[in-house]
Enzyme design. Sequence first.
Site, PDB file in Angstrom:
ATOM      1  N   LYS A 247       0.862  -1.192   0.000  1.00  0.00           N
ATOM      2  CA  LYS A 247       0.000   0.000   0.000  1.00  0.00           C
ATOM      3  C   LYS A 247       0.895   1.237   0.000  1.00  0.00           C
ATOM      4  O   LYS A 247       1.685   1.429   0.920  1.00  0.00           O
ATOM      5  CB  LYS A 247      -0.910   0.001   1.229  1.00  0.00           C
ATOM      6  CG  LYS A 247      -1.685   1.317   1.436  1.00  0.00           C
ATOM      7  CD  LYS A 247      -2.653   1.265   2.626  1.00  0.00           C
ATOM      8  CE  LYS A 247      -3.254   2.634   2.923  1.00  0.00           C
ATOM      9  NZ  LYS A 247      -4.144   2.655   4.096  1.00  0.00           N
ATOM     10  N   ASP A 252      -2.386  10.257   3.308  1.00  0.00           N
ATOM     11  CA  ASP A 252      -3.780   9.891   3.543  1.00  0.00           C
ATOM     12  C   ASP A 252      -4.456  10.959   4.397  1.00  0.00           C
ATOM     13  O   ASP A 252      -4.343  10.966   5.615  1.00  0.00           O
ATOM     14  CB  ASP A 252      -3.862   8.518   4.243  1.00  0.00           C
ATOM     15  CG  ASP A 252      -5.301   8.059   4.440  1.00  0.00           C
ATOM     16  OD1 ASP A 252      -6.208   8.713   3.882  1.00  0.00           O
ATOM     17  OD2 ASP A 252      -5.511   7.035   5.120  1.00  0.00           O
ATOM     18  N   LYS A 259     -10.026  13.112   7.698  1.00  0.00           N
ATOM     19  CA  LYS A 259      -9.578  12.713   9.040  1.00  0.00           C
ATOM     20  C   LYS A 259      -9.617  13.928   9.979  1.00  0.00           C
ATOM     21  O   LYS A 259      -9.344  15.043   9.539  1.00  0.00           O
ATOM     22  CB  LYS A 259      -8.128  12.215   8.980  1.00  0.00           C
ATOM     23  CG  LYS A 259      -7.958  10.827   8.412  1.00  0.00           C
ATOM     24  CD  LYS A 259      -6.505  10.391   8.489  1.00  0.00           C
ATOM     25  CE  LYS A 259      -6.300   9.043   7.827  1.00  0.00           C
ATOM     26  NZ  LYS A 259      -6.960   7.937   8.529  1.00  0.00           N
ATOM     27  N   ASP A 270       1.616   6.377   5.450  1.00  0.00           N
ATOM     28  CA  ASP A 270       0.684   5.439   4.817  1.00  0.00           C
ATOM     29  C   ASP A 270       1.283   4.791   3.564  1.00  0.00           C
ATOM     30  O   ASP A 270       0.632   3.998   2.905  1.00  0.00           O
ATOM     31  CB  ASP A 270      -0.638   6.163   4.499  1.00  0.00           C
ATOM     32  CG  ASP A 270      -1.851   5.270   4.713  1.00  0.00           C
ATOM     33  OD1 ASP A 270      -1.721   4.241   5.410  1.00  0.00           O
ATOM     34  OD2 ASP A 270      -2.929   5.583   4.168  1.00  0.00           O
ATOM     35  N   ASP A 329     -12.009   7.341   3.587  1.00  0.00           N
ATOM     36  CA  ASP A 329     -10.788   7.098   4.367  1.00  0.00           C
ATOM     37  C   ASP A 329     -10.415   5.612   4.391  1.00  0.00           C
ATOM     38  O   ASP A 329      -9.311   5.254   4.791  1.00  0.00           O
ATOM     39  CB  ASP A 329     -10.982   7.640   5.800  1.00  0.00           C
ATOM     40  CG  ASP A 329      -9.664   7.804   6.532  1.00  0.00           C
ATOM     41  OD1 ASP A 329      -8.611   7.732   5.876  1.00  0.00           O
ATOM     42  OD2 ASP A 329      -9.696   8.004   7.765  1.00  0.00           O
ATOM     43  N   GLU A 331      -9.418   3.889   2.032  1.00  0.00           N
ATOM     44  CA  GLU A 331      -8.940   3.952   0.649  1.00  0.00           C
ATOM     45  C   GLU A 331      -7.920   2.858   0.328  1.00  0.00           C
ATOM     46  O   GLU A 331      -7.814   2.419  -0.810  1.00  0.00           O
ATOM     47  CB  GLU A 331      -8.318   5.331   0.369  1.00  0.00           C
ATOM     48  CG  GLU A 331      -6.859   5.530   0.812  1.00  0.00           C
ATOM     49  CD  GLU A 331      -6.620   5.364   2.318  1.00  0.00           C
ATOM     50  OE1 GLU A 331      -7.587   5.521   3.083  1.00  0.00           O
ATOM     51  OE2 GLU A 331      -5.484   5.054   2.712  1.00  0.00           O
ATOM     52  N   ARG A 333      -7.765  -0.280   1.029  1.00  0.00           N
ATOM     53  CA  ARG A 333      -8.350  -1.530   0.528  1.00  0.00           C
ATOM     54  C   ARG A 333      -8.795  -1.396  -0.931  1.00  0.00           C
ATOM     55  O   ARG A 333      -8.839  -2.376  -1.659  1.00  0.00           O
ATOM     56  CB  ARG A 333      -9.477  -1.975   1.463  1.00  0.00           C
ATOM     57  CG  ARG A 333     -10.639  -1.048   1.549  1.00  0.00           C
ATOM     58  CD  ARG A 333     -11.512  -1.321   2.783  1.00  0.00           C
ATOM     59  NE  ARG A 333     -10.906  -0.817   4.011  1.00  0.00           N
ATOM     60  CZ  ARG A 333     -11.452  -0.950   5.222  1.00  0.00           C
ATOM     61  NH1 ARG A 333     -12.597  -1.571   5.367  1.00  0.00           N
ATOM     62  NH2 ARG A 333     -10.833  -0.471   6.282  1.00  0.00           N
TER      63      ARG A 333
HETATM   64  N1  BES Z   1      -4.166   4.698   6.725  1.00  0.00           N
HETATM   65  C1  BES Z   1      -5.276   4.449   7.553  1.00  0.00           C
HETATM   66  C2  BES Z   1      -4.992   3.447   8.672  1.00  0.00           C
HETATM   67  C3  BES Z   1      -4.004   3.859   9.735  1.00  0.00           C
HETATM   68  C4  BES Z   1      -4.452   4.439  10.895  1.00  0.00           C
HETATM   69  C5  BES Z   1      -2.665   3.632   9.577  1.00  0.00           C
HETATM   70  C6  BES Z   1      -3.538   4.818  11.872  1.00  0.00           C
HETATM   71  C7  BES Z   1      -1.751   4.003  10.548  1.00  0.00           C
HETATM   72  C8  BES Z   1      -2.197   4.585  11.694  1.00  0.00           C
HETATM   73  C9  BES Z   1      -6.446   3.904   6.742  1.00  0.00           C
HETATM   74  O1  BES Z   1      -6.505   4.312   5.423  1.00  0.00           O
HETATM   75  C10 BES Z   1      -7.690   4.385   7.402  1.00  0.00           C
HETATM   76  O2  BES Z   1      -7.890   5.559   7.431  1.00  0.00           O
HETATM   77  N2  BES Z   1      -8.457   3.466   7.941  1.00  0.00           N
HETATM   78  C11 BES Z   1      -9.645   3.803   8.622  1.00  0.00           C
HETATM   79  C12 BES Z   1     -10.709   2.818   8.217  1.00  0.00           C
HETATM   80  C13 BES Z   1     -12.087   3.216   8.618  1.00  0.00           C
HETATM   81  C14 BES Z   1     -12.549   4.406   7.817  1.00  0.00           C
HETATM   82  C15 BES Z   1     -13.010   2.046   8.378  1.00  0.00           C
HETATM   83  C16 BES Z   1      -9.371   3.691  10.125  1.00  0.00           C
HETATM   84  O3  BES Z   1      -8.601   2.831  10.523  1.00  0.00           O
HETATM   85  O4  BES Z   1      -9.897   4.511  10.861  1.00  0.00           O
HETATM   86 ZN    ZN Z   2      -4.672   4.825   4.565  1.00  0.00          ZN
HETATM   87 ZN    ZN Z   3      -7.524   6.201   5.164  1.00  0.00          ZN
END
Ligand code: BES
Ligand code: ZN
Ligand code: ZN
Length: 482
Positions: A247, A252, A259, A270, A329, A331, A333
């Site tokens: 990834k 992000d 966020k 990310d 967010d 994204e 996946r």
């Molecule tokens: N890049 C983030 C995940 C992440 C969070 C990585 C903290 C490192 C530290 C990912 O793209 C994301 O934002 N995931 C969301 C998913 C949710 C919207 C279902 C999350 O984990 O909050």
């Molecule tokens: Zn991300």
């Molecule tokens: Zn994200």
Amino acid sequence: MKIEISRKRIKDIKADGEIVFVLKNKLDHKWVTDKNDLAFLQFKAEADQALLFAHSRKVYVGLESFRPDDLRSACAQALKFFRSANCSSLKIGMYVEENAQASAQAMAEGFHLGDYEFLKYKSKPKKTNQPNKIIFALEEYADKKVDEKKASAGVRQGGIIASAVNYTREIINHTPDDVTPEKFAGLAKKLAKDIRIGISVYDEKYLLKHNMNAFYAVSRGSIHEPRLIHLAYKPKNARTRVVLVGKGITYDSGGLSLKPSDSMITMKSDKSGAAAVLGILQAAAGLKLPVEIHGIVGATENMIGHNAYKPDDVLRAKNGKTIEVRNTDAEGRLVLADCLAFAQDFQPDYLLDLATLTGACMVALGEYTIGVMGYNSELKNKILAASAESGELAAELPFNKYLAKLIKSQVADIKNVTGSKYGGAITAGLFLGEFIDRKNRDKWVHLDIAGPSYQEKEWDCNPYGASGAGVRLVVKFLQSIK
Ligand code: BES
Ligand code: ZN
Ligand code: ZN
């Protein structure tokens, strides 16, 4: 930092300082020459406890065992004590539990990993880690005979692996403006040239032409074009083909499902999965691993903008499945869905993805542990064995059919978030599983590295910032492949 091996007794080696490990309170040892002072200071030689004596120029570090994992951490820890000292060379004896090569490798890794600092954005970059040479004496703690060839093979391998980890850290630590998707592709090209492996880089048009609409959708909000990168390491003697997918979200922001400010900080990391893929290829080439390895990177930003993709969009991925976007967010996946489909065109024997995929993985396992998911228990166990040997923590997050139902959508085949507060790391893994062809289900493992990839504090052998999570573990796994 240079690591040398010397046949001399420790006491005859010239160096500015010396490191002595003290095994569980055993102060009665010939290398412990400050026994009375240590006793006075009530030094208990607990793991992570350490003391530096300026008069003898020795640092004593407590150690639980001589297992490679403990040695690696202790070497990184010891180095910190010489940070401000006027000390350019250090010496240390060998500590062997079973295997001299494994010990030497772990020690070399600990020193190189502990030596890493990221100073690029300081106006006056000043390295705080002073020592630039470490001398390993072949003299062993319990007077075991240490084979010089094994020790030097360990030092060499440890050096290759640690420099791959440090290379990975370096990429991740760069700002989003300094590593855009295009610049990431530039780094991949440089790597390919340096280690003489194949590379293809594809742009936006390619994504659209090949129905990689989920990946493309994520990129739409950014002024930077996305890049799909394919690196190929093909040694002549390879019998197994491994495809790694990383990834590579170079930033992000969350996209329109923006966020909160605090969560956005550190999101330059990310791209950690993608950077780890480059690091793993660098190590594989350095170690001349007899395995064919393809590295696939989906590099893009996730931004807001007039053309950004939206919650309510429905995307048709490369494998034909339709995805209802409910949160922009989630994204990673979407990018991985198309990259995993692309990866399977290369007919892997093993398919691994590395991704900072979910905050939920950190909630589940804490911030130091990699989440391991997939359909094949035997393969997951191999990954867990590599975790134990490499010293990178990993634990399985098991799939189940009830969680699998949560990603079903009313308007499309699946949706990119569930609406449940629970099980977010696993449902993200299950989402990726939807893009693995039936015939490849047992070949695939997903590694969620969201926790350990980036920390705003030092821990174990890791400095503030990027850790290079996944590199050591996956290299160990690749070394175990016949
Ligand atoms: N890049 C983030 C995940 C992440 C969070 C990585 C903290 C490192 C530290 C990912 O793209 C994301 O934002 N995931 C969301 C998913 C949710 C919207 C279902 C999350 O984990 O909050
Ligand atoms: Zn991300
Ligand atoms: Zn994200």
